[in-house]
Design a protein around this motif. Sequence first.
Motif, PDB file in Angstrom:
ATOM      1  N   ARG A 128     -16.806 -40.483  30.024  1.00  0.00           N
ATOM      2  CA  ARG A 128     -16.603 -39.277  30.827  1.00  0.00           C
ATOM      3  C   ARG A 128     -15.199 -38.709  30.680  1.00  0.00           C
ATOM      4  O   ARG A 128     -14.821 -37.787  31.381  1.00  0.00           O
ATOM      5  N   GLY A 129     -14.403 -39.270  29.758  1.00  0.00           N
ATOM      6  CA  GLY A 129     -13.092 -38.693  29.456  1.00  0.00           C
ATOM      7  C   GLY A 129     -11.901 -39.378  30.062  1.00  0.00           C
ATOM      8  O   GLY A 129     -10.769 -38.932  29.874  1.00  0.00           O
ATOM      9  N   GLN A 130     -12.112 -40.458  30.769  1.00  0.00           N
ATOM     10  CA  GLN A 130     -10.994 -41.186  31.355  1.00  0.00           C
ATOM     11  C   GLN A 130     -10.518 -42.245  30.362  1.00  0.00           C
ATOM     12  O   GLN A 130     -10.730 -43.439  30.524  1.00  0.00           O
ATOM     13  N   ASN A 131      -9.895 -41.752  29.288  1.00  0.00           N
ATOM     14  CA  ASN A 131      -9.360 -42.609  28.240  1.00  0.00           C
ATOM     15  C   ASN A 131      -8.044 -42.015  27.778  1.00  0.00           C
ATOM     16  O   ASN A 131      -7.672 -40.921  28.201  1.00  0.00           O
ATOM     17  N   ASN A 132      -7.318 -42.713  26.922  1.00  0.00           N
ATOM     18  CA  ASN A 132      -5.970 -42.269  26.547  1.00  0.00           C
ATOM     19  C   ASN A 132      -5.948 -40.979  25.729  1.00  0.00           C
ATOM     20  O   ASN A 132      -4.901 -40.365  25.586  1.00  0.00           O
ATOM     21  N   ARG A 133      -7.068 -40.547  25.210  1.00  0.00           N
ATOM     22  CA  ARG A 133      -7.136 -39.302  24.436  1.00  0.00           C
ATOM     23  C   ARG A 133      -7.770 -38.152  25.213  1.00  0.00           C
ATOM     24  O   ARG A 133      -7.758 -37.027  24.759  1.00  0.00           O
ATOM     25  N   GLY A 134      -8.395 -38.451  26.326  1.00  0.00           N
ATOM     26  CA  GLY A 134      -9.115 -37.432  27.070  1.00  0.00           C
ATOM     27  C   GLY A 134     -10.424 -37.037  26.391  1.00  0.00           C
ATOM     28  O   GLY A 134     -11.018 -36.017  26.712  1.00  0.00           O
ATOM     29  N   TRP A 135     -10.869 -37.878  25.460  1.00  0.00           N
ATOM     30  CA  TRP A 135     -12.104 -37.632  24.724  1.00  0.00           C
ATOM     31  C   TRP A 135     -13.301 -37.787  25.649  1.00  0.00           C
ATOM     32  O   TRP A 135     -13.368 -38.686  26.476  1.00  0.00           O
TER      33      TRP A 135
END
Length: 72
Positions: free
Chosen positions: A17-24
């Motif tokens: 859902r985008g909660q990662n270091n890249r915002g992917w």
Amino acid sequence: EAIYKAIDNVSKSSFLRGQNNRGWIATFDWVFLPNNFVKVLEGNYLDKDTTAKITDDINRRVEALYGGVGRD
């Protein structure tokens, strides 16, 4: 049924859902690529607390069904 389960697993994954270091964020197309779909369906991207709850639930159900059968 598998499609609904995969979609549910995406909703339980902060990473997808985008909660990662890249915002992917995982797109619909990405999720439904054959290799990715299997990983999502198997729960490879589930948040750790969700995975632990599922494992505990499975263990409780197995214990309820089989008790101590097969244990030494």
